[in-house]
Motif scaffolding. Structure first.
Motif, PDB file in Angstrom:
ATOM      1  N   ASP A   1       9.173  -1.928   7.448  1.00  0.00           N
ATOM      2  CA  ASP A   1       9.016  -2.544   8.754  1.00  0.00           C
ATOM      3  C   ASP A   1      10.017  -3.668   8.935  1.00  0.00           C
ATOM      4  OD1 ASP A   1       8.025  -4.886   7.543  1.00  0.00           O
ATOM      5  OD2 ASP A   1       5.932  -4.346   7.872  1.00  0.00           O
ATOM      6  N   ASP A   2      10.016  -4.295  10.115  1.00  0.00           N
ATOM      7  CA  ASP A   2      11.053  -5.277  10.415  1.00  0.00           C
ATOM      8  C   ASP A   2      10.775  -6.641   9.801  1.00  0.00           C
ATOM      9  OD1 ASP A   2       9.035  -6.195  12.046  1.00  0.00           O
ATOM     10  OD2 ASP A   2      10.125  -5.855  13.935  1.00  0.00           O
ATOM     11  N   PRO A  14      20.031  16.028 -14.921  1.00  0.00           N
ATOM     12  CA  PRO A  14      20.053  17.177 -15.840  1.00  0.00           C
ATOM     13  C   PRO A  14      18.761  17.251 -16.664  1.00  0.00           C
ATOM     14  CG  PRO A  14      22.078  15.869 -16.017  1.00  0.00           C
ATOM     15  CD  PRO A  14      21.106  15.074 -15.201  1.00  0.00           C
ATOM     16  N   HIS A  15      18.164  18.425 -16.710  1.00  0.00           N
ATOM     17  CA  HIS A  15      17.033  18.720 -17.587  1.00  0.00           C
ATOM     18  C   HIS A  15      15.780  17.908 -17.258  1.00  0.00           C
ATOM     19  CE1 HIS A  15      20.277  20.611 -19.731  1.00  0.00           C
ATOM     20  NE2 HIS A  15      20.799  19.445 -20.073  1.00  0.00           N
ATOM     21  N   ARG A  16      15.688  17.366 -16.049  1.00  0.00           N
ATOM     22  CA  ARG A  16      14.504  16.599 -15.661  1.00  0.00           C
ATOM     23  C   ARG A  16      14.083  16.993 -14.249  1.00  0.00           C
ATOM     24  NH1 ARG A  16      17.351  12.415 -18.471  1.00  0.00           N
ATOM     25  NH2 ARG A  16      18.260  11.596 -16.550  1.00  0.00           N
ATOM     26  N   GLN A  17      12.823  16.740 -13.945  1.00  0.00           N
ATOM     27  CA  GLN A  17      12.333  16.998 -12.604  1.00  0.00           C
ATOM     28  C   GLN A  17      12.991  16.032 -11.617  1.00  0.00           C
ATOM     29  OE1 GLN A  17      10.132  19.429 -11.458  1.00  0.00           O
ATOM     30  NE2 GLN A  17      10.530  20.245 -13.512  1.00  0.00           N
ATOM     31  N   PRO A  18      13.213  16.464 -10.377  1.00  0.00           N
ATOM     32  CA  PRO A  18      13.814  15.553  -9.395  1.00  0.00           C
ATOM     33  C   PRO A  18      12.944  14.324  -9.171  1.00  0.00           C
ATOM     34  CG  PRO A  18      13.827  17.818  -8.581  1.00  0.00           C
ATOM     35  CD  PRO A  18      12.961  17.797  -9.811  1.00  0.00           C
ATOM     36  N   ARG A  19      13.584  13.194  -8.916  1.00  0.00           N
ATOM     37  CA  ARG A  19      12.891  11.967  -8.529  1.00  0.00           C
ATOM     38  C   ARG A  19      12.829  11.920  -7.012  1.00  0.00           C
ATOM     39  NH1 ARG A  19      10.697   8.442 -12.441  1.00  0.00           N
ATOM     40  NH2 ARG A  19      11.988   8.433 -14.309  1.00  0.00           N
ATOM     41  N   ARG A  20      11.650  11.691  -6.466  1.00  0.00           N
ATOM     42  CA  ARG A  20      11.469  11.772  -5.018  1.00  0.00           C
ATOM     43  C   ARG A  20      10.818  10.502  -4.486  1.00  0.00           C
ATOM     44  NH1 ARG A  20       9.653  17.375  -6.435  1.00  0.00           N
ATOM     45  NH2 ARG A  20      11.348  18.773  -5.838  1.00  0.00           N
ATOM     46  N   LEU A  21      11.279  10.079  -3.314  1.00  0.00           N
ATOM     47  CA  LEU A  21      10.712   8.930  -2.613  1.00  0.00           C
ATOM     48  C   LEU A  21      10.569   9.272  -1.142  1.00  0.00           C
ATOM     49  CD1 LEU A  21      12.831   5.983  -4.051  1.00  0.00           C
ATOM     50  CD2 LEU A  21      10.352   6.194  -4.265  1.00  0.00           C
ATOM     51  N   ALA A  22       9.486   8.785  -0.532  1.00  0.00           N
ATOM     52  CA  ALA A  22       9.306   8.861   0.924  1.00  0.00           C
ATOM     53  C   ALA A  22       8.740   7.515   1.351  1.00  0.00           C
ATOM     54  CB  ALA A  22       8.363  10.003   1.305  1.00  0.00           C
ATOM     55  N   SER A  56       5.952   0.635   2.598  1.00  0.00           N
ATOM     56  CA  SER A  56       4.839   1.479   2.184  1.00  0.00           C
ATOM     57  C   SER A  56       5.400   2.850   1.881  1.00  0.00           C
ATOM     58  CB  SER A  56       3.761   1.553   3.280  1.00  0.00           C
ATOM     59  OG  SER A  56       4.318   2.098   4.468  1.00  0.00           O
ATOM     60  N   ALA A  57       4.641   3.663   1.193  1.00  0.00           N
ATOM     61  CA  ALA A  57       5.124   4.971   0.777  1.00  0.00           C
ATOM     62  C   ALA A  57       4.122   6.044   1.144  1.00  0.00           C
ATOM     63  CB  ALA A  57       5.400   5.000  -0.720  1.00  0.00           C
ATOM     64  N   ALA A  58       4.629   7.214   1.443  1.00  0.00           N
ATOM     65  CA  ALA A  58       3.810   8.368   1.797  1.00  0.00           C
ATOM     66  C   ALA A  58       3.862   9.382   0.664  1.00  0.00           C
ATOM     67  CB  ALA A  58       4.323   8.998   3.090  1.00  0.00           C
ATOM     68  N   PRO A  59       2.914  10.291   0.595  1.00  0.00           N
ATOM     69  CA  PRO A  59       3.023  11.377  -0.388  1.00  0.00           C
ATOM     70  C   PRO A  59       4.312  12.160  -0.175  1.00  0.00           C
ATOM     71  CG  PRO A  59       0.826  11.316   0.588  1.00  0.00           C
ATOM     72  CD  PRO A  59       1.668  10.370   1.386  1.00  0.00           C
ATOM     73  N   VAL A  60       4.989  12.476  -1.268  1.00  0.00           N
ATOM     74  CA  VAL A  60       6.237  13.226  -1.163  1.00  0.00           C
ATOM     75  C   VAL A  60       5.945  14.715  -1.027  1.00  0.00           C
ATOM     76  CG1 VAL A  60       7.563  11.523  -2.464  1.00  0.00           C
ATOM     77  CG2 VAL A  60       6.464  13.421  -3.665  1.00  0.00           C
ATOM     78  N   PRO A  68       0.831  -1.206   0.000  1.00  0.00           N
ATOM     79  CA  PRO A  68       0.000   0.000   0.000  1.00  0.00           C
ATOM     80  C   PRO A  68       0.860   1.248   0.000  1.00  0.00           C
ATOM     81  CG  PRO A  68       0.110  -0.893   2.204  1.00  0.00           C
ATOM     82  CD  PRO A  68       0.817  -1.873   1.311  1.00  0.00           C
ATOM     83  N   GLY A  69       0.358   2.275  -0.669  1.00  0.00           N
ATOM     84  CA  GLY A  69       1.016   3.574  -0.585  1.00  0.00           C
ATOM     85  C   GLY A  69       2.051   3.768  -1.659  1.00  0.00           C
ATOM     86  N   SER A  70       2.173   4.970  -2.183  1.00  0.00           N
ATOM     87  CA  SER A  70       3.192   5.325  -3.166  1.00  0.00           C
ATOM     88  C   SER A  70       3.560   6.770  -2.952  1.00  0.00           C
ATOM     89  CB  SER A  70       2.659   5.136  -4.591  1.00  0.00           C
ATOM     90  OG  SER A  70       1.862   6.245  -4.972  1.00  0.00           O
ATOM     91  N   PRO A  71       4.576   7.299  -3.671  1.00  0.00           N
ATOM     92  CA  PRO A  71       4.878   8.718  -3.529  1.00  0.00           C
ATOM     93  C   PRO A  71       3.693   9.623  -3.822  1.00  0.00           C
ATOM     94  CG  PRO A  71       6.705   7.596  -4.563  1.00  0.00           C
ATOM     95  CD  PRO A  71       5.587   6.598  -4.459  1.00  0.00           C
ATOM     96  N   ASP A  72       2.714   9.134  -4.579  1.00  0.00           N
ATOM     97  CA  ASP A  72       1.519   9.927  -4.824  1.00  0.00           C
ATOM     98  C   ASP A  72       0.368   9.497  -3.929  1.00  0.00           C
ATOM     99  OD1 ASP A  72       2.814  11.354  -6.806  1.00  0.00           O
ATOM    100  OD2 ASP A  72       2.319   9.877  -8.339  1.00  0.00           O
ATOM    101  N   GLY A  73       0.643   8.623  -2.938  1.00  0.00           N
ATOM    102  CA  GLY A  73      -0.379   8.225  -2.000  1.00  0.00           C
ATOM    103  C   GLY A  73      -1.219   7.046  -2.452  1.00  0.00           C
ATOM    104  N   GLY A  74      -0.864   6.406  -3.577  1.00  0.00           N
ATOM    105  CA  GLY A  74      -1.648   5.286  -4.077  1.00  0.00           C
ATOM    106  C   GLY A  74      -0.904   3.978  -3.937  1.00  0.00           C
ATOM    107  N   ASP A  75      -1.080   3.086  -4.915  1.00  0.00           N
ATOM    108  CA  ASP A  75      -0.470   1.766  -4.900  1.00  0.00           C
ATOM    109  C   ASP A  75       0.988   1.878  -5.286  1.00  0.00           C
ATOM    110  OD1 ASP A  75       0.259  -0.840  -5.196  1.00  0.00           O
ATOM    111  OD2 ASP A  75      -1.198  -1.314  -6.771  1.00  0.00           O
TER     112      ASP A  75
END
Length: 343
Positions: free
Chosen positions: A253-254, A241-249, A259-263, A13-20
């Protein structure tokens, strides 16, 4: 032998955009959990395994990076300008031990393929080695520090809570990949001749690429922290170069699940005191404060940071990389003093 558990599900569950996470706009795939030390590396490419740890009492820290194709090698950078280079010709054990205050010991001697021996579970480079027994990653280190010729001999053991099954592509065409192998680990450090013996919270990952790091990135900021419930948060911002930054949050778990949260946008941090490297807190969603600068070089910084991760304040390890700085001639001329080479 007790082996760390591995994540088996391919949907999280969860992605940088809050989805899958499976629909992550940054390339995301599952992989066979574990460590393969004889992985093939493309000419001009790279492969490294990275470990960091902070002692339980907070007074000591360490970083270990083992390279096939040292991305920070001035020799590799110069040789690539003439013709394509085998990554195996530029290998290194980079070990850094941080003590109280500004005390640190550094070793990063580059060696050629004549001193390299690799199997699936073992990597040997000169007098130092790395091996994976299915439950622990063990580094036996016997190096000379630079620029002061002090001996660094000891062992680092990494015990993962779990091995993950995740790979993230950090660029749009999949030439650069990040594998968070064991974000939650215990690390023991034992260097008897230096009077160092401690254990602490640690982290293990792998990066590899089919081209020089400088072809894919102008730089990045990365940070990881343990949260109150034991999870590990990782925030990443990779700039190209010449592209938007790639972001992850991300949050691990152990059991090795992610899972990912909105960046969020990165927030500026104070530059490093000596070389004035720009530092940013990736996916900042609250206040951040630098506690201590561990490494301040012309193109790279490592720090200890207090920041907000997934709405929770925590202490983490933070790094900033400036590949534009690395490419400058004056930096390339300085590097051999810290990175000697043996054939």
């Amino acid at each position: 032998m007790n082996r760390p558990p591995t994540a088996t599900s391919s949907v999280y569950p969860g992605s940088p955009d809050g989805g899958d996470l499976g629909a992550n706009p940054i390339g995301y795939v599952t992989r066979e959990p574990g460590i393969v030390l004889d992985q093939v590396v493309a000419d001009n490419g790279y492969l490294w395994w990275y470990v960091d740890a902070i002692s339980d009492d907070g007074t000591q820290a360490m970083t270990l990076i083992v390279f096939v194709g040292s991305v920070f090698s001035p020799y590799y950078a110069k040789a690539r300008k003439r013709h394509p280079q085998k990554a195996e010709a530029h290998c290194a054990f980079n070990t850094i031990l941080y003590g109280p205050g500004s005390k640190r010991l550094w070793s990063m001697t580059e060696r050629t393929e004549r001193q390299l021996r690799r199997t699936r579970d073992r990597y040997e480079l000169g007098p130092s080695s790395l091996h994976w027994d299915g439950g622990e990653l063990v580094a036996d280190i016997d190096e000379r520090c630079a620029p002061m010729p002090r001996r660094m001999r000891g062992q680092i053991r990494v015990t993962p809570a779990a091995m993950t099954a995740h790979t993230f592509e950090l660029d749009e065409i999949g030439h650069h990949r990040w594998h968070p192998l064991a974000p939650i680990s215990r690390v023991s450090v034992d260097f008897p001749e230096l009077g160092l013996s401690w254990t602490g919270d640690g982290y293990l990952d792998q990066n590899d690429g089919n081209e020089p790091l400088s072809d894919g990135f102008t730089g990045w900021d990365w940070t990881r922290a343990r949260l109150a419930n034991g999870d590990c948060a990782v925030h990443y911002e990779a700039r190209s170069p010449h592209r938007q930054p790639r972001r992850l949050a991300l949050r691990f778990d152990d059991a090795g699940n992610v899972s990912a949260a909105p960046v969020a946008n990165a927030a500026d941090l104070p530059t490093t005191p000596i070389w004035r490297i720009n530092r940013r807190m990736p996916s900042a969603n609250g206040s951040s404060a630098l506690q201590r600068t561990l490494e301040d070089t012309p193109f790279y910084a490592r720090s200890v940071i207090d920041a907000s991760f997934h709405g929770e304040k925590a202490e983490g390890v933070h790094e900033s990389l400036d590949m534009n700085r690395f490419e400058r001639g004056w930096v390339q001329r300085l590097l051999p003093f810290r990175m000697p080479r043996q054939s």
